[in-house]
Design a protein around this motif. Sequence first.
Motif, PDB file in Angstrom:
ATOM      1  N   LEU A   6       0.825  -1.212   0.000  1.00 37.89           N
ATOM      2  CA  LEU A   6       0.000   0.000   0.000  1.00 37.89           C
ATOM      3  C   LEU A   6       0.856   1.258   0.000  1.00 37.89           C
ATOM      4  O   LEU A   6       0.493   2.256  -0.623  1.00 37.89           O
ATOM      5  N   ASP A   7       2.003   1.226   0.689  1.00 32.25           N
ATOM      6  CA  ASP A   7       2.916   2.377   0.666  1.00 32.25           C
ATOM      7  C   ASP A   7       3.424   2.640  -0.745  1.00 32.25           C
ATOM      8  O   ASP A   7       3.413   3.783  -1.217  1.00 32.25           O
ATOM      9  N   ARG A   8       3.851   1.591  -1.430  1.00 27.90           N
ATOM     10  CA  ARG A   8       4.343   1.743  -2.807  1.00 27.90           C
ATOM     11  C   ARG A   8       3.214   2.181  -3.746  1.00 27.90           C
ATOM     12  O   ARG A   8       3.408   3.028  -4.620  1.00 27.90           O
ATOM     13  N   TYR A   9       2.057   1.584  -3.554  1.00 29.53           N
ATOM     14  CA  TYR A   9       0.889   1.919  -4.368  1.00 29.53           C
ATOM     15  C   TYR A   9       0.536   3.397  -4.221  1.00 29.53           C
ATOM     16  O   TYR A   9       0.282   4.094  -5.202  1.00 29.53           O
ATOM     17  N   LEU A  13       0.425   6.422  -6.857  1.00 26.82           N
ATOM     18  CA  LEU A  13      -0.746   7.287  -7.044  1.00 26.82           C
ATOM     19  C   LEU A  13      -0.374   8.758  -6.926  1.00 26.82           C
ATOM     20  O   LEU A  13      -0.905   9.591  -7.666  1.00 26.82           O
ATOM     21  N   GLU A  14       0.532   9.092  -6.018  1.00 29.63           N
ATOM     22  CA  GLU A  14       0.979  10.477  -5.889  1.00 29.63           C
ATOM     23  C   GLU A  14       1.641  10.953  -7.176  1.00 29.63           C
ATOM     24  O   GLU A  14       1.446  12.093  -7.605  1.00 29.63           O
ATOM     25  N   ASP A  67      -2.726   7.882   4.577  1.00 30.61           N
ATOM     26  CA  ASP A  67      -1.955   8.761   5.461  1.00 30.61           C
ATOM     27  C   ASP A  67      -2.721   9.168   6.709  1.00 30.61           C
ATOM     28  O   ASP A  67      -2.162   9.825   7.588  1.00 30.61           O
ATOM     29  N   GLY A  68      -3.997   8.825   6.795  1.00 35.43           N
ATOM     30  CA  GLY A  68      -4.811   9.243   7.936  1.00 35.43           C
ATOM     31  C   GLY A  68      -5.066  10.737   7.931  1.00 35.43           C
ATOM     32  O   GLY A  68      -5.151  11.367   8.981  1.00 35.43           O
ATOM     33  N   ALA A 141     -10.844  -0.358   0.650  1.00 35.32           N
ATOM     34  CA  ALA A 141     -11.086  -1.611   1.368  1.00 35.32           C
ATOM     35  C   ALA A 141      -9.765  -2.280   1.742  1.00 35.32           C
ATOM     36  O   ALA A 141      -9.621  -2.805   2.856  1.00 35.32           O
ATOM     37  N   LEU A 142      -8.789  -2.250   0.852  1.00 37.69           N
ATOM     38  CA  LEU A 142      -7.479  -2.828   1.171  1.00 37.69           C
ATOM     39  C   LEU A 142      -6.819  -2.097   2.335  1.00 37.69           C
ATOM     40  O   LEU A 142      -6.214  -2.725   3.211  1.00 37.69           O
ATOM     41  N   ILE A 143      -6.919  -0.786   2.346  1.00 36.61           N
ATOM     42  CA  ILE A 143      -6.342   0.003   3.437  1.00 36.61           C
ATOM     43  C   ILE A 143      -7.041  -0.339   4.753  1.00 36.61           C
ATOM     44  O   ILE A 143      -6.392  -0.531   5.790  1.00 36.61           O
TER      45      ILE A 143
END
Length: 179
Positions: A6-9, A13-14, A67-68, A141-143
């Motif tokens: 998720l971090d890489r994803y 996305l950024e 990132d919350g 949903a993954l997050i």
Amino acid sequence: MLNRFLDRYCRFLELVISVALAVMVVLVFGNVVMRYAFNSGITLSEELSRWLFVWVTFLGAIVAMKDGAHLGSDTIVSKLSVRWQKIFFVIGHGLMLFVCWLLFKGSLDQTIINWDSTSAVMEASMGIFYACGMVLAVSGALILVDHLLRLMRGELADSELIGVRESEEEPIDVPAPLK
């Protein structure tokens, strides 16, 4: 493992968001210059910019969720014991997973309905426009599942149980303060 993915994803996305914003700026600015200076314009500028804006919004929501950085209120939950915070964390994430399902189902229906329709200028399938909801729903949903798995494995710090910010001024790189 899911957290690293998720971090890489989100970093990817950024990058996509940055490129889309740059394209939007060039298209809109170029169109303004063309209209005022040359009395013409870029035909697909308005439509493509609108599509990119919608996609940037949905992709940005994914990054903000990871990132919350979404705003919220923790007035009641922050006053509870850690045990009750965990209970409400699971309930809240369960409800958000349900909302992700609703968003996915609605976006899928709209994508299927509009797949054969084309946009006026670009003549691209309108299904692509509505597919951004499915991307947000699956990514969100993954997050959420990652958060729940980290909670079950004991990897989630107590300060992460309250994943909202009271103000836009609070930095997103530190956990929300316990009150």
